[in-house]
Design an enzyme around this catalytic site. Sequence first.
Site, PDB file in Angstrom:
ATOM      1  N   THR A   1       7.415  -5.580  -8.359  1.00 50.68           N
ATOM      2  CA  THR A   1       8.534  -5.412  -7.437  1.00 50.68           C
ATOM      3  C   THR A   1       9.874  -5.630  -8.132  1.00 50.68           C
ATOM      4  OG1 THR A   1       7.114  -6.217  -5.661  1.00 50.68           O
ATOM      5  CG2 THR A   1       9.475  -6.171  -5.224  1.00 50.68           C
TER       6      THR A   1
ATOM      7  N   ARG B   1      13.734   1.294  -3.811  1.00 43.86           N
ATOM      8  CA  ARG B   1      15.032   1.587  -4.406  1.00 43.86           C
ATOM      9  C   ARG B   1      15.457   2.990  -4.006  1.00 43.86           C
ATOM     10  NH1 ARG B   1      16.054   2.219 -10.859  1.00 43.86           N
ATOM     11  NH2 ARG B   1      18.333   2.210 -10.862  1.00 43.86           N
TER      12      ARG B   1
ATOM     13  N   ARG C   1       7.758   5.309 -21.364  1.00 45.78           N
ATOM     14  CA  ARG C   1       8.823   6.316 -21.268  1.00 45.78           C
ATOM     15  C   ARG C   1       9.423   6.594 -22.640  1.00 45.78           C
ATOM     16  NH1 ARG C   1      11.158   3.621 -15.694  1.00 45.78           N
ATOM     17  NH2 ARG C   1       9.929   4.932 -14.266  1.00 45.78           N
TER      18      ARG C   1
ATOM     19  N   HIS D   1      14.382  -5.283 -17.255  1.00 49.80           N
ATOM     20  CA  HIS D   1      14.027  -3.939 -16.788  1.00 49.80           C
ATOM     21  C   HIS D   1      15.238  -3.338 -16.087  1.00 49.80           C
ATOM     22  CE1 HIS D   1      11.557  -0.642 -15.553  1.00 49.80           C
ATOM     23  NE2 HIS D   1      11.614  -0.936 -14.272  1.00 49.80           N
TER      24      HIS D   1
ATOM     25  N   ASP E   1      -1.337  -4.662   3.142  1.00 44.44           N
ATOM     26  CA  ASP E   1       0.022  -4.390   3.590  1.00 44.44           C
ATOM     27  C   ASP E   1       0.269  -5.160   4.880  1.00 44.44           C
ATOM     28  OD1 ASP E   1       2.651  -3.177   3.863  1.00 44.44           O
ATOM     29  OD2 ASP E   1       1.895  -1.551   2.612  1.00 44.44           O
TER      30      ASP E   1
ATOM     31  N   ALA F   1       0.820  -1.219   0.000  1.00 42.88           N
ATOM     32  CA  ALA F   1       0.000   0.000   0.000  1.00 42.88           C
ATOM     33  C   ALA F   1       0.849   1.261   0.000  1.00 42.88           C
ATOM     34  CB  ALA F   1      -0.939  -0.004   1.205  1.00 42.88           C
ATOM     35  N   GLY F   2       2.041   1.156  -0.570  1.00 45.56           N
ATOM     36  CA  GLY F   2       2.878   2.338  -0.719  1.00 45.56           C
ATOM     37  C   GLY F   2       2.372   3.224  -1.846  1.00 45.56           C
ATOM     38  N   PHE F   3       3.221   4.125  -2.320  1.00 41.74           N
ATOM     39  CA  PHE F   3       2.791   5.059  -3.361  1.00 41.74           C
ATOM     40  C   PHE F   3       2.272   4.331  -4.605  1.00 41.74           C
ATOM     41  CE2 PHE F   3       5.862   8.098  -1.262  1.00 41.74           C
ATOM     42  CZ  PHE F   3       4.879   8.941  -0.778  1.00 41.74           C
ATOM     43  N   THR F   4       3.030   3.338  -5.078  1.00 35.84           N
ATOM     44  CA  THR F   4       2.615   2.638  -6.298  1.00 35.84           C
ATOM     45  C   THR F   4       1.367   1.810  -6.069  1.00 35.84           C
ATOM     46  OG1 THR F   4       4.924   2.525  -7.020  1.00 35.84           O
ATOM     47  CG2 THR F   4       3.350   1.083  -8.136  1.00 35.84           C
ATOM     48  N   GLY F   5       1.338   1.053  -4.977  1.00 32.32           N
ATOM     49  CA  GLY F   5       0.183   0.209  -4.693  1.00 32.32           C
ATOM     50  C   GLY F   5      -1.087   1.010  -4.501  1.00 32.32           C
TER      51      GLY F   5
ATOM     52  N   ARG G   1      19.516  -2.281  -8.969  1.00 27.47           N
ATOM     53  CA  ARG G   1      18.422  -3.229  -8.840  1.00 27.47           C
ATOM     54  C   ARG G   1      18.909  -4.544  -8.230  1.00 27.47           C
ATOM     55  NH1 ARG G   1      14.029  -1.195 -11.565  1.00 27.47           N
ATOM     56  NH2 ARG G   1      14.516   0.438 -13.052  1.00 27.47           N
TER      57      ARG G   1
ATOM     58  N   ASP H   1       8.426   0.870 -19.596  1.00 25.81           N
ATOM     59  CA  ASP H   1       9.599   1.294 -20.365  1.00 25.81           C
ATOM     60  C   ASP H   1       9.197   1.824 -21.736  1.00 25.81           C
ATOM     61  OD1 ASP H   1      11.315   0.532 -18.292  1.00 25.81           O
ATOM     62  OD2 ASP H   1      11.466  -1.525 -19.037  1.00 25.81           O
TER      63      ASP H   1
END
Length: 312
Positions: free
Chosen positions: A124, A87, A156, A180, A36, A13-17, A93, A153
């Site tokens: 992840t 990261r 971008r 990646h 989480d 449940a972080g920023f991406t989740g 990575r 990718d």
Amino acid sequence: MTIKRKKVSVIGAGFTGATTAFLLAQKELADVVLVDIPQLENPTKGKALDMLEASPVQGFDANIIGTSDYADTADSDVVVITAGIARKPGMSRDDLVATNSKIMKSITRDIAKHSPNAIIVVLTNPVDAMTYSVFKEAGFPKERVIGQSGVLDTARFRTFIAQELNLSVKDITGFVLGGHGDDMVPLVRYSYAGGIPLETLIPKERLEAIVERTRKGGGEIVGLLGNGSAYYAPAASLVEMTEAILKDQRRVLPAIAYLEGEYGYSDLYLGVPVILGGNGIEKIIELELLADEKEALDRSVESVRNVMKVLV
């Protein structure tokens, strides 16, 4: 007759989740379970409630709950994994492998227990190796364990091309193959602006600069943020893949797939063009590569295999 609603569980449940969960709900693709660790259960519930309270304003109908109990994820159609350590600037990575592979195995056991028929999409990092780890732990068919990197990718790559040409991103098509990381392979020869080959529109040196910026795209954002990594574009990429699965759209998208001889590689997960639909990866598309493109892909595969050597 009761019609079963689609269900997507987002692990992490972080920023991406959290962003992924909100976008899924906004598009009314499914009911969403945001998960989480127990220590973060209240913040996770708070984020889910906050999203739910946005639904009258945004005009969407989707149930969203936050939890630390995997029983709440039972019978998910799709499970998206974003959990893992973040990261940091200057962090490769490869440095993420040991810790995140342990996290993946623990999460995967819970997914397999409660949603044995789900399709798993892994974000992840390092994502090629983490997807392989999830595949081995889950025991699911290969088409139901997928990694997300190519959509991001390629997004971008398309963004930088559109900026260079001052054109709409909608008119830019392209593909990025491989792992990646810094050895990803943006395929200029298969990239177009409104159907026109890029090589006829952009000078070679500028194309090379765009390719290099694409390879360093994640690191560029990490450096600018100073703490953490990109989350809006990764979340949007996850949602595009999830939508293709839930709606059985049979989209041609770059995704991390398990290879068994395709492109000359076996027993690894690698970014390649696939047909993505209701069964997960419906087909891997093999593009004809020139010698220099194949050499670049070989280097990318070598990088992925080197990371896989430290899987726990």
